[in-house]
Design an enzyme around this catalytic site. Structure first.
Site, short mmCIF file in Angstrom:
data_model
loop_
_atom_site.label_atom_id
_atom_site.label_comp_id
_atom_site.label_asym_id
_atom_site.label_seq_id
_atom_site.Cartn_x
_atom_site.Cartn_y
_atom_site.Cartn_z
N VAL A 131 0.85 -1.21 0.00
CA VAL A 131 0.00 0.00 0.00
C VAL A 131 0.88 1.25 0.00
CG1 VAL A 131 -1.62 1.37 1.38
CG2 VAL A 131 -2.01 -1.09 1.10
N MET A 134 2.47 1.70 -3.41
CA MET A 134 1.52 2.07 -4.46
C MET A 134 0.99 3.49 -4.27
SD MET A 134 1.14 -0.33 -6.70
CE MET A 134 -0.44 -0.03 -7.46
N GLU A 135 0.75 3.88 -3.03
CA GLU A 135 0.14 5.19 -2.78
C GLU A 135 1.10 6.35 -3.01
OE1 GLU A 135 -2.97 5.89 -2.32
OE2 GLU A 135 -3.74 3.85 -2.11
N THR A 136 2.32 6.22 -2.48
CA THR A 136 3.23 7.38 -2.54
C THR A 136 4.68 7.00 -2.85
OG1 THR A 136 3.73 7.29 -0.17
CG2 THR A 136 1.83 8.64 -0.83
N TYR A 316 -5.24 -2.20 -8.97
CA TYR A 316 -4.59 -1.62 -7.79
C TYR A 316 -4.30 -2.70 -6.76
CZ TYR A 316 -4.00 0.86 -3.39
OH TYR A 316 -3.50 1.29 -2.18
#
Ligand code: CA
Length: 404
Positions: A131, A134-136, A316
């Site tokens: 996570v 993938m997010e930042t 995702y």
């Protein structure tokens, strides 16, 4: 849902602003001054609502001092994307060599924190890293927009009803408690914040002060951000000790009509893990064909659906899962992707949905978005047509549908 998806489905413009907002609601905004008046009218009207939620005048003034609406944010609400990136391209960038290298270094640097969060919440490090990456990209781009300004801009035009006004109030409450300094209150254009991109409402439901300094700092504190993410996943039903899933191989003569069963049943049916390990003894799993039966095939558990609570897209969730696996000693996806099988264009996806509707399937409004109802209908049609029922919308299915 943690954050706003499918913006493209909505039309928003200044001319469509809700009537209780701003100075001249019935007329399109023509000048910068008019837009400014409308915005300041919105802010004035917000004050009693914020006060009722415990926001002080000092915080309110600190939040809105010198603020103007962000025209870039308004422009982004109108951006529509017709192009769907193939999942193999999406995964290639999600698990690029640079991403893996950074993730490996970040894991080494934060080993003890990650172990402590894993132990406290019972959520695997692989999914936390997935996570975060993938997010930042592990905190390397958390978004440079002023969150309060973005939310106020979206709320002032009534974008998505009252959603952004509610998020704005939640954001003001975060500032009220000084979890973050005004100048550091940054995020994405739609208000997702910090290392793992929480919306303000998620902050209040799930954020944690794991390093016990009195602030839930999901922007700069890695312990706070990772514990908050683990808490989010745990509260959304993550099952400790259960894998998200794994790539599998199907035996010759496999009955494609079955797509949900216990691991024991899958074992009996000759399904094996692509990496050669044994299937788990307990639990249920679904077959998942992200690019149809000609591409990589996975068994996924309820934990895969928990990842989708973070962001509802299959691509995702598979990106999080694969990235996490790779950072945890796992192997790359083995089977090759059907890159020669072109994705259906938007018009073709709509055509496919209309054809299914004509055959009596309820796939909802034919909008070209392939959701679970469309996949179910395709699968059922494939059974009837003597095709492998993988639920995957490609040209072969479309051509077969057109013959009906
Ligand atoms: Ca803290």
């Amino acid at each position: 849902m943690r954050r706003v998806l499918f913006f493209s489905a909505l039309l928003a413009s200044l001319a469509m602003a809700s009537p209780d907002v701003g100075a001249a609601p019935s007329k399109p905004v023509k000048t910068k001054a008019e837009a400014g008046n409308r915005f300041s009218g919105f802010v004035e009207r917000l004050w009693p609502v914020a006060r009722a939620k415990g926001v002080s005048r000092a915080t309110f003034d600190l939040a809105f001092k010198g603020m103007t609406p962000d025209v870039e944010v308004i422009a982004l609400t109108k951006k529509q994307s017709e192009f769907v990136k193939p999942i193999w391209d999406y995964l290639a960038s999600a698990t690029s060599a640079a991403r893996i290298e950074r993730g490996t270094r970040i894991l080494a640097e934060n080993e003890s924190t990650i172990a402590a969060v894993e132990a406290r919440y019972g959520v695997d490090r692989s999914v936390l890293l997935g996570v975060w990456g993938m997010e930042t990209n592990f905190g390397s781009y958390t978004g440079g927009k002023d969150v309060l300004r973005s939310l106020a801009t979206l709320a002032s035009i009534g974008y998505r009803g009252t959603y952004f006004r509610d998020e704005l109030i939640n954001a003001l409450r975060i500032l009220e408690e000084r979890h973050v300094a005004r100048a550091d209150f940054k995020g994405s254009w739609a208000g997702a914040m910090g290392q793992t991109q929480f919306m303000p409402s998620s902050f209040w439901r799930f954020a944690v002060d794991f390093d016990s300094d009195g602030h839930k700092d999901i922007w700069k504190s890695v312990p706070d951000a990772l514990a908050s993410t683990a808490n989010y996943l745990k509260e959304n039903g993550w099952r400790t000790g259960q894998p998200w899933g794994f790539e599998v191989s199907l035996p010759k003569g496999f009955d494609y009509r079955v797509h949900e069963a216990s691991f024991a049943e899958w074992s009996t049916r000759g399904v094996s893990r692509a990496d050669g390990q044994a299937l788990p003894q307990e639990g249920q799993a679904n077959l998942f064909y992200p690019a149809g039966a000609d591409g990589p095939i996975f068994l996924v558990t309820s934990n895969f659906n928990v990842i989708k609570r973070y962001n509802a897209s299959d691509a995702y969730a598979l990106g999080v899962a694969s990235l996490g696996d790779l950072l945890n000693g796992g192997a790359r996806i083995r089977a090759s992707w059907p890159t020669e099988d072109p994705l259906l264009a938007l018009a073709q996806r709509i055509e496919l949905q209309r054809a299914l509707t004509r055959l009596g399937y309820d796939v909802g409004n034919p909008d070209g978005r392939i959701g679970s109802r469309t996949r179910e209908a395709i699968r059922d049609f494939q059974v009837r047509a003597g095709m492998r029922p993988d639920g995957y919308p490609n040209r072969r299915v479309l051509e077969a549908l057109k013959l009906n």
